[in-house]
Scaffold this motif. Structure first.
Motif: not given
Length: 300
Positions: A202-210
């Protein structure tokens, strides 16, 4: 029964960019490229989890299950008795195998293969391990689930107001049929090593704006932790972990068994669900035959 959900085969408009997202951001590993089809794997022993074939418009080619020769013989007899289209098929995908491509009444295409090969596991704490389930939207979820029991030997685990959950081994569900009123792919769920791996995803995708379309949370049926996203190439994808293991004596749940306090739709109640965006994404991938059905034999 030794049937295992192995993979899903998709046709997409830009296979390379879809593969780049699933590898570089979602966390899968490349397995092979054959012509314009990209095969992506997890850390487990399946040769691939997702096949992405280049095509002019998106659709689901098949959902693939690995099974024993005895299970395949049983399925063949059951689908013949049910009068389903089920042509023989030999896989050209990694892992090989041969079996049947079963077409369910609403067009769902389940491919059952025996004699498949496996690969050595690979390390990676944030790699998905395998597919944990593929959920299908249905016009008649009850009818489709009943047919899955009768024609495929699967078993219903739970019923809720929204879905009928179905298993083919000791995992609470490897598929489910959503009471959607239309037929299509609902979502693809990837099993992660643990809750931390889900949350790092979840955190990784948030890093990509998702941001998640729903989650993180914990479901009732199956008791699994989840986080849903809408992939840039269209489908709904889920990080999941810790799906409940059940035995033959598991009591089938009813919608009355799975109710929540007001304003909650899962055990934790910490996240909102973007129903409109999820529904739009669920309409994008329908099953499509790439072969002509043979006329069914007339019994005399």
């Amino acid at each position: 029964m030794t049937i295992r959900l192995r993979s899903i085969e998709l046709v997409v408009a830009d296979a390379k960019s879809a593969a780049d997202f699933l590898v570089d951001i979602w966390g899968l590993a490349p397995a092979d490229v054959r012509h314009t089809t990209h095969y992506l794997r997890g850390s487990g022993t399946h040769p691939y989890l997702v096949a992405l074939e280049q095509g002019p418009e998106p659709f689901v080619r098949s959902v693939t299950w690995a099974c024993s020769p005895d299970d395949l013989t049983d399925i063949e007899a059951r689908v013949a008795s049910a009068g389903l289209n089920a042509p023989p098929t030999t896989s050209d995908d990694p892992g090989g195998g041969a079996g049947l491509l079963v077409e369910l009444p609403e067009g769902e295409l389940f491919r059952f293969l025996a004699g498949t090969t496996t690969v050595d596991p690979i390390e990676g704490r944030d790699l998905p391990v395998q597919l944990t389930h593929v959920v299908i939207n249905a016009c008649d979820a009850e009818g489709t689930a009943t047919l899955a029991e009768d024609a495929l030997g699967f078993r219903v685990s739970d019923r809720t107001k929204g879905m009928v959950f179905v298993r083919c081994n000791d995992s609470h569900h490897s598929t489910a049929f959503a009471r959607a009123g239309f037929s299509s792919l609902n979502h693809i769920a990837f099993e992660m090593h643990d809750v931390d791996a889900v949350m790092r995803g979840v955190g990784r995708l948030r890093d990509y704006g998702m941001a998640p379309a729903w989650g993180p949370g914990r479901h009732g049926p199956g008791d699994n932790v989840f986080a849903y996203f809408i992939a840039p190439f269209g489908p709904v994808v889920e990080f999941s972990t810790a799906v409940e293991k059940v035995g033959d004596d598991y009591p089938v749940g009813s919608p009355e068994d799975w109710t929540w306090p007001e304003n909650r739709i899962d055990q934790w109640g910490v996240s909102d669900k973007d129903n409109a965006a999820l529904r739009e994404a669920e309409l994008r991938f329908q099953f499509r035959r790439t072969w002509s059905p043979q006329p069914l034999a007339v019994q005399v």
